[in-house]
Structure formats: C-alpha cells, structure tokens
Scaffold this active site. Structure first.
Site, PDB file in Angstrom:
ATOM      1  N   ILE A 496      -3.496  49.913  -0.823  1.00  0.00           N
ATOM      2  CA  ILE A 496      -2.656  48.708  -0.779  1.00  0.00           C
ATOM      3  C   ILE A 496      -3.592  47.517  -0.868  1.00  0.00           C
ATOM      4  O   ILE A 496      -4.510  47.374  -0.065  1.00  0.00           O
ATOM      5  CB  ILE A 496      -1.831  48.657   0.518  1.00  0.00           C
ATOM      6  CG1 ILE A 496      -0.894  49.866   0.596  1.00  0.00           C
ATOM      7  CG2 ILE A 496      -1.040  47.352   0.606  1.00  0.00           C
ATOM      8  CD1 ILE A 496      -0.175  49.998   1.919  1.00  0.00           C
ATOM      9  N   HIS A 497      -3.358  46.644  -1.838  1.00  0.00           N
ATOM     10  CA  HIS A 497      -4.295  45.555  -2.130  1.00  0.00           C
ATOM     11  C   HIS A 497      -3.675  44.198  -1.811  1.00  0.00           C
ATOM     12  O   HIS A 497      -2.499  43.997  -2.083  1.00  0.00           O
ATOM     13  CB  HIS A 497      -4.664  45.615  -3.619  1.00  0.00           C
ATOM     14  CG  HIS A 497      -5.739  44.643  -4.012  1.00  0.00           C
ATOM     15  ND1 HIS A 497      -7.047  44.778  -3.609  1.00  0.00           N
ATOM     16  CD2 HIS A 497      -5.681  43.518  -4.771  1.00  0.00           C
ATOM     17  CE1 HIS A 497      -7.759  43.785  -4.113  1.00  0.00           C
ATOM     18  NE2 HIS A 497      -6.942  43.004  -4.815  1.00  0.00           N
ATOM     19  N   PRO A 498      -4.415  43.264  -1.246  1.00  0.00           N
ATOM     20  CA  PRO A 498      -5.775  43.382  -0.729  1.00  0.00           C
ATOM     21  C   PRO A 498      -5.757  43.659   0.770  1.00  0.00           C
ATOM     22  O   PRO A 498      -5.264  42.848   1.547  1.00  0.00           O
ATOM     23  CB  PRO A 498      -6.367  42.011  -1.032  1.00  0.00           C
ATOM     24  CG  PRO A 498      -5.191  41.074  -0.953  1.00  0.00           C
ATOM     25  CD  PRO A 498      -3.959  41.864  -1.298  1.00  0.00           C
ATOM     26  N   GLU A 502      -7.688  49.755   2.221  1.00  0.00           N
ATOM     27  CA  GLU A 502      -7.879  50.304   0.874  1.00  0.00           C
ATOM     28  C   GLU A 502      -9.335  50.674   0.618  1.00  0.00           C
ATOM     29  O   GLU A 502      -9.624  51.489  -0.264  1.00  0.00           O
ATOM     30  CB  GLU A 502      -7.385  49.328  -0.196  1.00  0.00           C
ATOM     31  CG  GLU A 502      -8.272  48.112  -0.396  1.00  0.00           C
ATOM     32  CD  GLU A 502      -7.832  47.248  -1.576  1.00  0.00           C
ATOM     33  OE1 GLU A 502      -7.551  47.802  -2.656  1.00  0.00           O
ATOM     34  OE2 GLU A 502      -7.771  46.011  -1.392  1.00  0.00           O
TER      35      GLU A 502
END
EC number: 1.8.1.9
Length: 524
Positions: A496-498, A502
């Site tokens: 999952i960004h940001p 991650e």
C-alpha cells in the site's frame, strides 16, 4: 462515554445510580458472607486481563463464577482498581504517555507543514496525568460493570489457599471470606522487582507501579534497567521534555533481536536520552533539597561516580505475585529460581483442577493478549467442550520506544542458533518514512529485517520492524507468519503506497550479499 464513566466514578449522576447501587450491594454481599463458605464452579484469583477474560468466558457458558482480586499498595503507597497491570500501570497508561511524547514531536514539526505554532512548546504533566488517570478509572468501572452484567461475583479480597479446593480471602477491613470451587485459576500477574541490595532503593525509588499515578512531574529522572519497561518510560519522559538518564548494567532488551535493540537505544541517545552503560547503583541518599543523590560503580573503569536526580525509577524486571498465596497448602509446584507456577500445555498446575495463566505462569510470554486468549481458551476447555490449546508460538509484540520496535517470530540470533548460519537468510533495508522528509527528521535507525530459511520455499522465521506505528505494521504480517508464509509469498504481496509497511514487501537485499541495504527512492 469516557466522561460519563468518569463522572460516575467521581459521583454518579441519577442515570448511573441504579447500576452503582447494584455494584455496591454486590460488594457488601461478598463482605457479609465472611461467616460462611460460598461455592462456585470456577474461582479466579486475580482481576487482570487474563483472569477477567477467563471469568467472563466461563460465565457466558452458564457457570457460577467468582473473581477474587486485591491490589497490594506499592512501597510508595500507590494503589489502583480492577483490571490488573495492563489497565492500571502498564500498556494503557504507557501507550497514552507515549502518545503525548509523539505529539510533542509533531508539534515541533508543524511549522514545516505550514502551521504557525509558537516555539518552544511546553508540556504540562498534571494535565496529562489527570487525563490518563481518568481514562484508567473509566476502564476500572467498565470491568466492574461487565462482571455485574455477566453475574460474576466480585470479591475485593486478598486470597490465599487453605487447601486445594478452598481459598480464604481477607478484605481491607480485616474481614475473612471462605470460597471454594471445583476449578481454580491463578492469574495474579507480577509486580516490579526492587534491587534490595541497593541502600535506599525501597525508601526513595519508584517503579512502573507509581510513575503513571504521579500528580507532579517526576522532573530529572534516572531510569535503572534495560528492559522494555525501562526504555519505554525513558522514551516518553524524554519526549515530554524531561532530563532523563538510563543506567544499564548490560545489554538492552534482553531476549529481543540485539541488532534491533542497539538501533532502539542509538535512536534514543541521538534524541536526548542519556545512557550510563555498564553501571550499577550502590546507594541512594536524600539531600536537604529533597533531590536524590545516586552513587554507582562504572564496571569499565572500576570507579565510583555520583549524580543528582529528582526521581529514580527501578525497571529491572518483575516478580510473580505468588508470595502470599500459600501455594504449598494446595500442593502447587513452583520454579524455585523465579517462583513462577509450573504449568503444562493445558495451563494446569501440579494440582489437576488448579490452573495458572498469564505472567504468573512459568514459560509464558508476559503479554496481555496472550493472557486474554489463554484465559478464554481455558474456560472453553473446562466448560465448553473445547480441546483447543493456546499456541504460544510466533506471538507478535511491540516495544513502544520513541521509534517503535515491532517483532514476531525468531530473532536473528535465535534463528542462527536453531538452524545454523548457513541455513538462514536475512533480508533487510533502511528506509525513510515519507512523513519524515518534509520536516527533515532523522531516519537513520528506521530499519526492517526479515529472517528466513535459506532453502526454498524460504519460510519466514521472523520479522523485525523499527519505525513509526510498528505495532500496526507488525500485526498484519504476524498473521502471514502464523500461517507459514514464505519469502516468495511476501514478495508477491502488493504494498500500500505510500506507507512504511510497504517497505516490508520490497525487501530484496540479503545480508549475505553484502550490498548496501538502503532504499533509494519512494516509488522504486
């Protein structure tokens, strides 16, 4: 909701009076029973997280249940309500004071994000302490309500065994009550250890039993110990602006991964906490100014040194609360080295119908969630026709130091000792949280490592995460490790960004490769 509960504790409003009267009647009823013996299906000794979970689960299954709980005041005189260490003098107040310290850092960063905040900001201990203590009291009240709702009989008595089925309890007024039960669960937890060999330790020092209930700021503080309790307390004290020193005899966070432990203390040192390493206190003297003069020996130099502090906090470990239980009268075996109660996989003691769960039991993690789950599962086995045992492997935990350290599974040292260096692969990376960039915060200790088997499919043996919100990050990955995740499966997971989490699914550099483990960009 919290405000209403606190108001009820201070002086109940009309809408709370019926519930308050019911609870009071229950307590009076227990006290008035001193003349006769009361019998139960289950008696739980100890009103902490594990004991309450066990009692409530048994009551849900239709059994007649009692809880006997009594808080022995600390040497300083500190006492608290129902709920045990976690609620009163552990996880809950600790995390809230940790949050207070984190907020201070955010306020200092605020101008980078456009907030015009006058600097330097000042922290008010009294305001924080009152808020934290009121929340804790609301939880005490909530536990009482839950027991009442489930028809669990609550006895505020100090319990000790008469025989293997009978317990004698004495209330604060000296009145005795006899209780008997088919099954008895000991869940009395532990209390902080005092270094009795240090002159003045008991008279002038405090512990984690006291720090969260201080009305006034502890001021300049010496924290003695290298446990997670020591580092967490030192971390939030530094974070709210207090001059704080940690005195350690040996390594920090014994039992945790030592590379991660070193990074934790490095971060603390670089952010204001002072460390006296390889030092042992010998005596404390109170000065006319009411400050405490501490004398210690530096093992490296062999010399004595002194320092002056407002508060000395002992955080050198914990001892099980078994001293006054008269376990020998019930035939219950303990480990003579640490006085913990010896249990089997069923949580049973040497007496088949007497059980022990939580911190008081030998070989169990001293963690609230494990005690809660063990308590529920025990009640289900006793009264719910279940055969499910508590699985103590791969239990996740987090140390709430200023830079949080979350872990699950084996440390690198444990993995190497168990499987051999040639069979272990460690993937690792330093990273910089996005939130640190604008404020130009130091991220030199933000680090992740995943300990795996070297041979395919490269089973993940342990995960270690040092950074913001480590507990939230580690909890999710704990499920994967519990389910037997491989390194390849973690790498196939989309991040999952940001986010910081991650970075875990991007670990591709092994220690064996010798390559620099530094993340070079946020989108690579």
């Amino acid at each position: 909701m919290v405000a209403a509960m606190v108001a009820a504790l201070r002086g109940p409003s009309r809408r709370f009076r019926p519930r308050t009267r019911a609870l009071t009647r229950g307590t009076r009823g227990a006290a008035s029973a001193a003349g006769g013996q009361q019998s139960f299906d289950l008696l739980v000794i100890g009103g902490g997280s594990g004991g309450l979970a066990c009692a409530k689960e048994a009551a849900q299954l239709g059994k007649k249940v009692a809880v006997a709980d009594y808080v022995e005041p600390s040497p300083r005189g500190t006492k608290w309500g129902l709920g045990g260490t976690c609620v009163n003098v552990g996880c809950i107040p600790k995390k809230l004071m940790h949050q207070a310290a984190l907020l201070g850092g955010m306020i200092r960063d605020a101008h980078h994000y456009g907030w015009e905040v006058a600097q330097p900001v000042q922290h008010n201990w009294k305001t924080m302490a009152e808020a934290v203590q009121n929340h804790v009291k609301s939880l005490n009240w909530g536990h009482r309500v839950q027991l009442q709702d489930r028809k669990v009989k609550y006895f505020n008595i100090k319990a000790s065994f008469v025989d293997e089925h009978t317990v004698r309890g004495v209330d604060k007024g000296g009145k005795a009550t006899l209780l008997s039960a088919e099954h008895i669960v000991i869940a009395t937890g532990g209390r902080p250890r005092y270094p009795t060999q240090v002159k003045g330790a008991l008279e002038y020092g405090i512990t984690s039993d006291d720090i969260f209930w201080l009305k006034e700021s502890p001021g300049k503080t010496l924290v003695v110990g290298a446990s997670y309790v020591a580092l967490e307390c030192a971390g939030f004290l530094t974070g709210i602006g207090l001059d704080t020193t940690v005195m350690m005899r040996s390594i920090p966070l014994r039992g945790f991964d030592q590379q991660m432990s070193s990074l934790v203390t490095e971060h603390m040192e670089s952010h204001g906490t002072q460390f006296l390493k390889g030092c042992v206190p010998s005596h404390i003297k109170k000065l006319p100014t009411n400050q405490l003069q501490v004398t210690w020996e530096d093992h490296a130099s062999g010399k004595e040194d002194t320092g002056t502090f407002d508060t000395v906090l002992w955080a050198i470990g914990r001892v099980p609360e078994t001293r006054t239980l008269n376990l020998e009268k019930a035939g219950i075996s303990t480990n003579p080295k640490n006085q913990k109660i010896i249990v089997d996989a069923q949580e049973a003691t040497s007496v088949p119908h007497i059980y022990a769960i939580g911190d008081v039991a030998e070989g169990r993690p001293e963690l609230t969630p494990t005690a809660i789950k063990a308590g529920k599962l025990l009640a289900q086995r006793l009264f719910g026709k279940s055969s499910t045992l508590m699985d103590y492997s791969n239990v996740p935990t987090t140390v709430f130091t200023p830079l949080e350290y979350g872990c699950v599974g084996l440390s690198e040292e444990e993995a190497v000792a168990l499987h051999g260096q040639e069979h272990v692969e460690v993937y690792h990376a330093y990273y910089k949280p996005l939130e640190f960039t604008v404020a130009d915060r130091d991220a030199s200790q933000c680090y992740i490592k995943m300990v795996c088997m070297r041979e395919p499919p490269q089973l993940v043996l342990g995960l270690h995460f040092l950074g913001p919100n480590a507990g939230e990050v580690t909890q999710g990955f704990a499920l994967g490790i519990k389910c037997g995740a491989s390194y390849a499966q973690v790498m196939q997971t989309v991040g999952i960004h940001p986010t910081c989490s991650e970075e875990v699914v991007k670990l591709h550099i092994s220690k064996r490769s010798g390559l620099e483990p530094t993340v070079t960009g946020c989108u690579g």
